[in-house]
Motif scaffolding. Structure first.
Motif, mmCIF file in Angstrom:
data_model
loop_
_atom_site.group_PDB
_atom_site.id
_atom_site.type_symbol
_atom_site.label_atom_id
_atom_site.label_comp_id
_atom_site.label_asym_id
_atom_site.label_seq_id
_atom_site.Cartn_x
_atom_site.Cartn_y
_atom_site.Cartn_z
ATOM 1 N N UNK A 33 0.844 -1.197 0.000
ATOM 2 C CA UNK A 33 0.000 0.000 0.000
ATOM 3 C C UNK A 33 0.882 1.252 0.000
ATOM 4 N N UNK A 34 0.238 2.420 0.026
ATOM 5 C CA UNK A 34 0.958 3.684 -0.119
ATOM 6 C C UNK A 34 2.027 3.878 0.952
ATOM 7 N N UNK A 35 1.671 3.682 2.203
ATOM 8 C CA UNK A 35 2.625 3.897 3.289
ATOM 9 C C UNK A 35 3.746 2.859 3.261
ATOM 10 N N UNK A 36 3.393 1.636 2.958
ATOM 11 C CA UNK A 36 4.414 0.575 2.878
ATOM 12 C C UNK A 36 5.401 0.847 1.747
ATOM 13 N N UNK A 37 4.902 1.397 0.650
ATOM 14 C CA UNK A 37 5.786 1.701 -0.493
ATOM 15 C C UNK A 37 6.847 2.731 -0.117
ATOM 16 N N UNK A 38 6.428 3.756 0.624
ATOM 17 C CA UNK A 38 7.380 4.797 1.032
ATOM 18 C C UNK A 38 8.488 4.210 1.892
ATOM 19 N N UNK A 39 8.099 3.363 2.804
ATOM 20 C CA UNK A 39 9.081 2.753 3.708
ATOM 21 C C UNK A 39 9.947 1.735 2.986
ATOM 22 N N UNK A 40 9.331 0.961 2.118
ATOM 23 C CA UNK A 40 10.020 -0.116 1.405
ATOM 24 C C UNK A 40 11.137 0.396 0.502
ATOM 25 N N UNK A 41 10.925 1.574 -0.096
ATOM 26 C CA UNK A 41 11.851 2.069 -1.120
ATOM 27 C C UNK A 41 12.969 2.937 -0.545
ATOM 28 N N UNK A 42 12.918 3.254 0.731
ATOM 29 C CA UNK A 42 13.919 4.146 1.314
ATOM 30 C C UNK A 42 15.308 3.494 1.372
ATOM 31 N N UNK A 43 16.300 4.283 1.007
ATOM 32 C CA UNK A 43 17.710 3.886 1.102
ATOM 33 C C UNK A 43 18.061 2.635 0.285
ATOM 34 N N UNK A 44 17.429 2.479 -0.873
ATOM 35 C CA UNK A 44 17.765 1.320 -1.713
ATOM 36 C C UNK A 44 18.488 1.726 -3.003
ATOM 37 N N UNK A 45 18.706 3.039 -3.194
ATOM 38 C CA UNK A 45 19.423 3.520 -4.379
ATOM 39 C C UNK A 45 20.715 4.218 -3.969
ATOM 40 N N UNK A 46 21.673 4.179 -4.865
ATOM 41 C CA UNK A 46 22.941 4.850 -4.635
ATOM 42 C C UNK A 46 23.372 5.621 -5.869
ATOM 43 N N UNK A 47 24.364 6.480 -5.701
ATOM 44 C CA UNK A 47 24.857 7.307 -6.808
ATOM 45 C C UNK A 47 26.374 7.225 -6.869
ATOM 46 N N UNK A 48 26.910 7.068 -8.069
ATOM 47 C CA UNK A 48 28.350 7.157 -8.279
ATOM 48 C C UNK A 48 28.612 8.023 -9.502
ATOM 49 N N UNK A 49 29.790 8.627 -9.532
ATOM 50 C CA UNK A 49 30.140 9.563 -10.613
ATOM 51 C C UNK A 49 29.089 10.665 -10.752
ATOM 52 N N UNK A 50 28.557 11.097 -9.620
ATOM 53 C CA UNK A 50 27.482 12.084 -9.638
ATOM 54 C C UNK A 50 27.884 13.417 -10.240
ATOM 55 N N UNK A 51 29.180 13.707 -10.303
ATOM 56 C CA UNK A 51 29.619 14.994 -10.832
ATOM 57 C C UNK A 51 29.239 15.188 -12.301
ATOM 58 N N UNK A 52 29.035 14.091 -13.025
ATOM 59 C CA UNK A 52 28.686 14.238 -14.445
ATOM 60 C C UNK A 52 27.238 14.709 -14.630
ATOM 61 N N UNK A 53 26.484 14.766 -13.542
ATOM 62 C CA UNK A 53 25.102 15.243 -13.602
ATOM 63 C C UNK A 53 25.000 16.728 -13.274
ATOM 64 N N UNK A 54 26.102 17.335 -12.890
ATOM 65 C CA UNK A 54 26.115 18.732 -12.469
ATOM 66 C C UNK A 54 25.532 19.642 -13.549
ATOM 67 N N UNK A 55 24.487 20.392 -13.166
ATOM 68 C CA UNK A 55 23.827 21.374 -14.029
ATOM 69 C C UNK A 55 23.142 20.756 -15.257
ATOM 70 N N UNK A 56 22.870 19.468 -15.209
ATOM 71 C CA UNK A 56 22.204 18.793 -16.328
ATOM 72 C C UNK A 56 20.684 18.758 -16.107
#
Length: 208
Positions: A147-170
Motif C-alpha cells: 500500500x501507499x505507506x508501505x511503499x514509502x518505507x520499502x523504497x527508502x535507502x535502496x538507491x545509490x549514486x556514483x560519478x554524480x559529478x557528471x550530472x552537475x547542471x544537467x
C-alpha cells in the motif's frame, strides 16, 4: 528475419511495432499529461505521463513487465515519439536515466523494463543515456504488492549514486514505467539531487 517486429497490441507484422488501427486506439486513450504544481512534497520538477493506468494500457504494461513480452515497449515508445507535444518536450533534456532494478530482479526478468524504454528514446532523440550513475543497492519487495505507506518505507535507502559529478547542471529525464504513489521516482530523484543537476523530471508510460 526469425523474429520480425509485430504490433505490440494486435500481433500483426509491423516494422514500427504499432499498426494504424491500434495507433488510433491509443490516440483515443492518450492523455499526454504534464504535472508540476500538483507534485507537492516531490523532489522532482515535472511528471510527464502518456496514459492512465487502466484497461488496455494496464494489460499491455503488465504483459510487458511480468509476462515476458518485452517487445511491447517498441509499440508504446514509438507512439510517444510520434506525439509532437511530448516529442518537443523530450528534446529539452541533456541526460536520460532509467530507474534501475536489482541484480536479482534483472536475473529473474531478463531485462529492465525502464531501461528498454530509455534506450529507445535516447537513440531516437540522440540524448545521452546514463546507466552508470544511479544504481539499486538491494532487492526489495515489489512495490505493486504494497500500500501507499508501505511503499514509502520499502523504497527508502535502496538507491545509490556514483560519478554524480557528471550530472552537475544537467537537465535530467528520469524514466519509469508506471507512476502510482511516486515513491520510487521520488527516492531516485532524491539520490540524483546529490549530483546537483539543473532539474530532474520524470517520464512514465502511465499514471495510476
Amino acid at each position: 528475419m526469425f523474429y520480425p517486429q509485430i504490433c505490440g497490441i494486435c500481433g500483426k507484422l509491423n516494422k514500427d511495432g504499432l499498426c494504424n488501427k491500434c495507433k488510433i486506439n491509443l490516440e483515443e486513450l492518450a492523455e499526454n499529461g504534464i504535472l508540476n504544481q500538483e507534485l507537492e512534497g516531490m523532489l522532482f520538477n515535472e511528471l510527464i505521463y502518456i496514459f492512465k493506468y487502466e484497461g488496455l494500457i494496464r494489460k499491455l504494461i503488465l504483459d510487458y513487465k511480468f509476462h515476458e513480452k518485452p517487445y511491447i515497449y517498441v509499440c508504446l515508445v514509438n507512439f510517444i515519439l510520434k506525439n509532437e507535444k511530448i516529442y518537443e518536450k523530450l528534446l529539452s533534456y541533456d541526460t536520460i536515466i532509467p530507474v534501475p532494478i536489482s541484480k536479482k530482479r534483472m536475473k529473474e526478468r531478463g531485462y529492465n523494463q525502464s531501461l528498454l524504454i530509455a534506450k529507445k528514446i535516447s537513440q531516437s532523440l540522440k540524448i545521452p543515456l546514463q546507466t552508470k550513475c544511479l544504481f539499486k543497492t538491494k532487492n526489495i519487495i515489489e512495490q505493486s504488492k504494497l500500500n501507499k505507506e508501505q511503499r514509502k518505507e520499502n523504497i527508502q535507502n535502496v538507491y545509490g549514486l556514483k560519478n554524480g559529478e557528471i550530472l552537475n547542471n544537467k537537465r535530467i529525464l528520469l524514466i519509469d514505467d508506471i507512476y502510482t504513489t511516486g515513491s520510487t521516482v521520488n527516492e531516485c530523484a532524491k539520490i540524483l539531487q546529490q549530483g546537483k543537476p539543473k532539474k530532474v523530471d520524470v517520464l512514465v508510460l502511465a499514471k495510476d
